[in-house]
Design a protein around this motif. Sequence first.
Motif, short mmCIF file in Angstrom:
data_model
loop_
_atom_site.label_atom_id
_atom_site.label_comp_id
_atom_site.label_asym_id
_atom_site.label_seq_id
_atom_site.Cartn_x
_atom_site.Cartn_y
_atom_site.Cartn_z
N VAL A 1 37.36 38.05 38.83
CA VAL A 1 38.23 38.07 37.64
C VAL A 1 39.58 38.68 38.00
O VAL A 1 40.63 38.16 37.61
CB VAL A 1 37.57 38.85 36.49
N LYS A 2 39.56 39.78 38.73
CA LYS A 2 40.83 40.41 39.16
C LYS A 2 41.63 39.48 40.05
O LYS A 2 42.86 39.41 39.95
CB LYS A 2 40.54 41.73 39.88
N ALA A 3 40.93 38.75 40.92
CA ALA A 3 41.62 37.80 41.80
C ALA A 3 42.28 36.69 40.98
O ALA A 3 43.40 36.26 41.30
CB ALA A 3 40.63 37.21 42.80
N LYS A 4 41.61 36.25 39.92
CA LYS A 4 42.18 35.21 39.05
C LYS A 4 43.40 35.72 38.31
O LYS A 4 44.25 34.94 37.86
CB LYS A 4 41.13 34.72 38.06
N LYS A 5 43.50 37.04 38.18
CA LYS A 5 44.67 37.66 37.54
C LYS A 5 45.72 38.06 38.58
O LYS A 5 46.62 38.84 38.29
CB LYS A 5 44.24 38.88 36.73
N ASP A 6 45.56 37.54 39.81
CA ASP A 6 46.53 37.73 40.90
C ASP A 6 46.59 39.16 41.43
O ASP A 6 47.62 39.60 41.95
CB ASP A 6 47.94 37.29 40.48
N PRO B 1 46.32 41.49 44.24
CA PRO B 1 46.39 41.19 45.67
C PRO B 1 45.17 41.66 46.46
O PRO B 1 44.69 40.96 47.36
CB PRO B 1 47.67 41.89 46.13
N GLN B 2 44.66 42.86 46.15
CA GLN B 2 43.50 43.38 46.87
C GLN B 2 42.26 42.53 46.59
O GLN B 2 41.51 42.19 47.50
CB GLN B 2 43.24 44.83 46.49
N ALA B 3 42.05 42.19 45.32
CA ALA B 3 40.90 41.37 44.96
C ALA B 3 41.00 39.98 45.60
O ALA B 3 39.99 39.44 46.08
CB ALA B 3 40.81 41.25 43.44
N LYS B 4 42.18 39.40 45.61
CA LYS B 4 42.36 38.09 46.23
C LYS B 4 42.06 38.14 47.71
O LYS B 4 41.43 37.22 48.27
CB LYS B 4 43.79 37.59 45.99
N ALA B 5 42.46 39.22 48.37
CA ALA B 5 42.21 39.38 49.80
C ALA B 5 40.71 39.51 50.08
O ALA B 5 40.19 38.92 51.04
CB ALA B 5 42.96 40.59 50.33
N MET C 1 37.59 36.06 28.89
CA MET C 1 36.78 36.34 30.06
C MET C 1 35.45 36.98 29.67
O MET C 1 35.41 37.92 28.88
CB MET C 1 37.52 37.26 31.04
N ALA C 2 34.37 36.46 30.24
CA ALA C 2 33.03 36.99 29.96
C ALA C 2 32.66 38.13 30.91
O ALA C 2 31.62 38.77 30.74
CB ALA C 2 32.00 35.87 30.08
N HIS C 3 33.47 38.36 31.92
CA HIS C 3 33.24 39.42 32.90
C HIS C 3 34.57 40.14 33.18
O HIS C 3 35.62 39.70 32.74
CB HIS C 3 32.71 38.84 34.22
N GLY C 4 34.48 41.22 33.91
CA GLY C 4 35.69 41.84 34.43
C GLY C 4 36.06 43.18 33.84
O GLY C 4 36.74 43.97 34.49
N SER C 5 35.64 43.46 32.61
CA SER C 5 35.97 44.74 32.01
C SER C 5 35.09 44.96 30.78
O SER C 5 34.42 44.04 30.31
CB SER C 5 37.44 44.79 31.60
N THR C 6 35.16 46.18 30.24
CA THR C 6 34.39 46.47 29.02
C THR C 6 34.93 45.66 27.85
O THR C 6 34.20 45.38 26.90
CB THR C 6 34.49 47.97 28.67
#
Length: 451
Positions: free
Chosen positions: A64-69, A71-75, A158-163
């Motif tokens: 989910v973080k990667a989809k929000k660009d 950089p660390q999650a995308k890597a 989003m169904a995942h990624g945060s509270t």
Amino acid sequence: MSEFPCRRVGYWWSEKKSRKLNVPELTAVCRSSGLELVKLDMDRPFEEQGPFAAIVHKMSDILVKAKKDDPQAKAICASFQNYVNSHPEMAVIDSLENVDKVLGRYEQYKIVNESEICEEGDIFIPAFTQLTTMNIPENLSKMKSAGIDFPVVCKPIMAHGSTRSHQMCLIFNEEGLNDIMIPCIVQNFINHNAVLYKIFIIGDEYFVIERPSLKNFCVSDQKTIFFDSNEISKPNSVSDLTALDDNESYTPTVWPEKKKMDNIVKVLHKYLGLDLLGIDVIIDNRTGHYAIIDMNVFPGYSEADNFYHLLTNLILNKIHLKESGKAVETFEPKLIEFLSTPVLKIDETGQKSSNTFQFWMDLKPKAVENRSCSSIASDASTSMHCMEDKNLQRVQNEMLLFHKQSDVQEDSGVETSDSCDERKNKTCHRTVKHQHSKKYASNNSSVKESR
């Protein structure tokens, strides 16, 4: 002795999930089957940490973080996928490609809605659409085109990624559309008598577990109700939102049909390809049709009997298929167990019993025999093959203790017992809390009304 030689299995999930999952116990079960469980370090090259015969993970939040660009999650996702691509001999539970299918609610609903599971009409996705503006006339037009009427439930995209993924609201009228947080999904609210059925899938095996849910509502001038879906459907949830109103005619909870549950599991496995999946199902109290209202990757399996062994067997089977080069066999879902709760006692006037304790003393709990649910009888007496009289007495004793308590205790989290009797008792305890909750409920901080 294990059927397979010792293999290293990489794993990754959050620290919070590690605490709930009880990793030391899972590690011990894996070790007894010849598997060495190794936690992946996302900050190091995966090549340095391998080789692995398999990887099991819950990287949905990172995706989910990667989809929000981020950089660390995308890597991390790119590095992980490169490692998987470089090692086709390695089993992965589950592929990032398949996990991505259920990250967004619009996408997951669309997949189900377009599958053959909805063709007959008795299994469906409640009408839904995506709202991206605060323009009420525009949103009303979009809702009308999608066949959506008030009341509606508004959910984060989003169904995942945060509270925040679980922070929803019930909207009863046009004015309530001022309370949405865009972008969001709005969906028809289906009255289902405050009962939710959670399907927990592990490979081709699954559990069905009954949970409390939102009570019945109708269109009105009521203000928007905000709630956290996780809090509402906890096993020990206590809230006015989960207690049917006193003026309602109480009817026994409908038992889900195994054939329909098998169909849901089978078709969604075909379209999603996920081995660790949770599916939320409710039953429309008017039509008896089954509504799929949410899905999530690698859910909590705390109530599922013998989960560690089932997960270990799944890993072993995936490794065996990779090593043997055999094609995946035809997917045939197997119901492991149905953990349900007794229904409210109906008196001669058709109203709920006012004597809660007597209801439990009279109760003959229903249960489904392990791995068999072909015939679910309405007569509670036929279920006593799984719960003997001594176990019923233990339920009654627990309820007596519950009546003496002034506070509702928080659920301990991970359940590690393999005892069928203990789990059934906990389930019964849960039912009184959600179906008789108005008697015991305190203020629920997660439920607010808009001002």
